[in-house]
Scaffold this active site. Structure first.
Site, mmCIF file in Angstrom:
data_model
loop_
_atom_site.group_PDB
_atom_site.id
_atom_site.type_symbol
_atom_site.label_atom_id
_atom_site.label_comp_id
_atom_site.label_asym_id
_atom_site.label_seq_id
_atom_site.Cartn_x
_atom_site.Cartn_y
_atom_site.Cartn_z
ATOM 1 N N MET A 161 0.995 -1.234 -0.006
ATOM 2 C CA MET A 161 0.021 -0.123 -0.074
ATOM 3 C C MET A 161 1.109 1.126 0.070
ATOM 4 O O MET A 161 1.727 1.416 0.716
ATOM 5 C CB MET A 161 -0.883 -0.098 1.063
ATOM 6 C CG MET A 161 -1.787 1.247 1.335
ATOM 7 S SD MET A 161 -3.145 0.724 2.700
ATOM 8 C CE MET A 161 -2.204 0.595 4.143
ATOM 9 N N TYR A 429 1.729 3.942 11.992
ATOM 10 C CA TYR A 429 1.114 3.604 10.632
ATOM 11 C C TYR A 429 -0.304 3.213 10.593
ATOM 12 O O TYR A 429 -0.923 3.050 11.751
ATOM 13 C CB TYR A 429 2.016 2.582 9.967
ATOM 14 C CG TYR A 429 2.401 1.125 10.599
ATOM 15 C CD1 TYR A 429 1.665 0.724 11.264
ATOM 16 C CD2 TYR A 429 3.416 0.567 10.153
ATOM 17 C CE1 TYR A 429 1.593 -0.656 11.966
ATOM 18 C CE2 TYR A 429 3.754 -0.735 10.506
ATOM 19 C CZ TYR A 429 2.901 -1.270 11.362
ATOM 20 O OH TYR A 429 2.992 -2.626 11.788
ATOM 21 N N GLU A 430 -0.842 3.506 9.397
ATOM 22 C CA GLU A 430 -2.135 3.168 9.175
ATOM 23 C C GLU A 430 -2.999 4.202 9.779
ATOM 24 O O GLU A 430 -4.129 3.622 10.348
ATOM 25 C CB GLU A 430 -2.638 1.566 9.515
ATOM 26 C CG GLU A 430 -1.898 0.567 8.901
ATOM 27 C CD GLU A 430 -1.639 0.690 7.222
ATOM 28 O OE1 GLU A 430 -2.712 1.303 6.709
ATOM 29 O OE2 GLU A 430 -0.666 0.008 6.967
ATOM 30 N N GLY A 431 -2.397 5.276 9.891
ATOM 31 C CA GLY A 431 -3.494 6.454 10.588
ATOM 32 C C GLY A 431 -2.718 6.338 12.017
ATOM 33 O O GLY A 431 -3.231 5.283 12.933
#
Length: 571
Positions: A161, A429-431
């Site tokens: 991603m 990570y991932e927000g």
């Protein structure tokens, strides 16, 4: 490092706490019977114990490296990936049409968490692929699905991603990567992305990147972003690999942890890509992958917490130091009250975080199986809580594990510090967890707080039922839920988003604390007089009361945050 997958804990949670039977009763997941579920958990546990756990330390001591443009992974990782791929674990939740098992996300989350506890650096690879598989299933063309999904599900290819850019950070809308239509159904992608987990490696034959980019003339900000699939090697129609694409690894990040996971800076120079979803629909498509990853990252935190706890407990059971007056003591530091406090806190928080994550996964499954709006809202509401509390639990437990080791925890050879170093990034990570909390008090409360209210109603109904059996546990859970309800209603009434955001992080943690109390209460009801009731008593009496201070913080507003000028902050 010693690790034993907590299969029994998952079985108990499925049967007595998260009501997995509801998922099994749906037509979509009817094949996930109790026998199948137990077999999956048992086999995954063996994989984690026997294959993945032995790779934990080698990955830390012998990091992935970039040699002459080729990424070399840590010793044993290729064999570890092969075991994951051949076992079908990448495609556990994927569509059977393309080779997946089609099993529930609840079961997938359990397997992923166990893998994270065994070796987080390697588990990142299947997690990224799983997210890409789900995004392609929902948004890609039939041609892309037919070509890519079987390879990704089989583990022959892996997925990534690509969101973050050096100048943009969490502000994805500020990206500068561009895409140009080449007139043949493909696009030329040019730009640079950073922090790409498993951006390149030598464990599978192809790496497939999902890349956010902007087409010419597209609006600024997130509305103008499109999503593209950009493979390392351009596949032929039969799935064999063709020529190398215009994508390369600039460098690998030097991180404080997760050394076995190659985190790459990726450069795209007119690389050939295919549009996934509609033009300017990139964020909607990417959010499918991100939401999958957010639950998965919460599970990563919990998995590392489990590994750190087991590591600390093993040390405490062997280390002899000092004397206590405990009857029937072991003669080790396990007899000391403060060591017991630390270990009990670790174990109680792991159970709470695990139960919250599985409750979120179960809601996702029910939403997929029924299409019911209430299940969708519940899953959406629980996702930021599962991500943030799961990763915070990982950090807290790993740090406490170092403390249990005492001075030896500060010595790298014991391995205690690796858990703390590895898990630290999961809150980022991932927000980031701050973004998760802001999402909770803003977007997830656009319903006027209805999803939150339904959860609180459920908590209070359970507490009411438990009053006759465990009144001393039921009452504090009920009271905590009422306090949380009052603050939730106050938050919903605040029109100024800065006021909401100022208390978002403590509010999310307070909600997690109360959910944890509720789920521990359910466990206690199922095991009255047993170890799970004892653990619930510890949590409800000693940890649940934290919600009071957290809610006070949540209601304090934003004014005090800005009471010092920038100069005064620096003084």
């Amino acid at each position: 490092m010693p690790y034993h997958a907590p299969v029994d804990d998952f079985s108990f949670l499925f049967d007595h706490v998260v009501d997995f039977a509801q998922v099994q009763a749906t037509e979509r997941f009817s094949e996930a019977t109790s026998d199948v579920t137990q077999a999956i958990l048992t086999e995954a546990g063996k994989l984690c114990d026997e294959v993945l756990a032995p790779l934990q330390r080698p990955g830390d001591l012998h990091p992935a490296r970039l040699e002459n443009g080729v990424v070399r992974t840590s010793p044993g990782y290729a064999d570890g990936w092969k075991a994951i791929a051949e076992g079908g674990w990448v495609g556990i939740a994927a569509d059977p049409e393309f080779g997946g098992m089609g099993l529930p996300m609840t079961l997938t989350s359990a397997v992923n968490e166990m893998m994270s506890g065994a070796c987080l650096s390697l588990q990142l690879a299947p997690l990224m692929s799983q997210g890409q598989i789900e995004a392609l299933e929902h948004h890609a063309s039939d041609e892309i699905k037919a070509l890519y999904l079987p390879k990704l599900i089989a583990g022959e290819w892996t997925g990534t991603m690509n969101l973050t850019e050096p100048q943009a950070g969490s502000d994805v809308g500020a990206l500068s990567t561009k895409a140009e239509d080449q007139g043949d159904g493909t696009y030329a992608i040019t730009g640079q992305k950073i922090y790409i987990s498993w951006g390149d490696h030598d464990v599978a034959e192809n790496v497939c990147h999902l890349v956010l980019a902007r087409l010419p003339g597209a609006p600024a900000g997130t509305r103008g972003i499109s999503l593209f699939l950009v493979p390392k090697f351009i596949p032929n129609e039969d799935g064999s690999l063709g020529k190398a694409n215009g994508v390369k690894v600039v460098s690998l990040e030097h991180k404080i942890g997760l050394h076995g996971s190659p985190t790459a800076v990726m450069q795209y120079d007119g690389a050939t890509g295919w549009l996934v979803g509609p033009e300017q629909g990139g964020m909607a498509a990417m959010f499918t992958m991100m939401n999958n990853a957010r639950l998965g990252v919460g599970g990563q935190g919990i998995g590392v917490a489990e590994g750190a706890y087991q590591h600390a407990l093993a040390y405490a059971q062997e280390r002899k130091q000092g004397k206590t007056a405990v009857d029937g003591g072991t003669g080790t530091i396990l007899d000391h009250a403060d060591v017991r406090r630390m270990l009990m806190t670790m174990k109680a928080d792991i159970f709470a975080a695990r139960a919250i994550a599985l409750s979120c996964a179960m809601a996702i499954d029910m939403a997929h199986a029924t299409g019911a709006a209430e299940w969708e809202a519940r899953a959406a509401f629980l996702t930021p809580i599962a991500k943030a509390f799961g990763t915070e639990t990982g950090m807290d437990v790993a740090e406490t594990g170092v403390q249990v080791h005492g001075g030896m925890g500060f010595i790298e050879e014991t391995g205690a510090a690796q858990f703390s170093r590895d898990v630290r990034v999961t809150a980022i990570y991932e927000g980031t967890n701050g973004i998760q909390a802001m999402d909770l008090v803003a977007r997830k409360m656009m319903d006027g707080g209805e999803a939150a209210a339904r959860l609180l109603d459920e908590i209070e109904a359970c507490a009411e039922e438990a009053r006759s059996l465990l009144p001393d546990l039921a009452e504090p859970v009920w009271q905590a839920s009422e306090s949380l309800r009052e603050v939730t209603e106050w938050l919903v009434a605040q029109q100024d988003m800065t006021t909401r955001f100022a208390g978002a992080v403590p509010y999310l943690r307070a909600f997690a604390r109360v959910l944890g109390g509720y789920l521990h209460l359910k466990a206690a009801l199922a095991d009255q007089g047993g170890a799970r009731e004892a653990l619930a008593r510890f949590y409800i009496r000693r940890l649940l009361p934290e919600h009071v201070g957290l809610l006070a913080h949540a209601q304090a507003g934003a004014e005090g945050l800005y009471s010092l000028s920038p100069d005064e902050l620096a003084a």
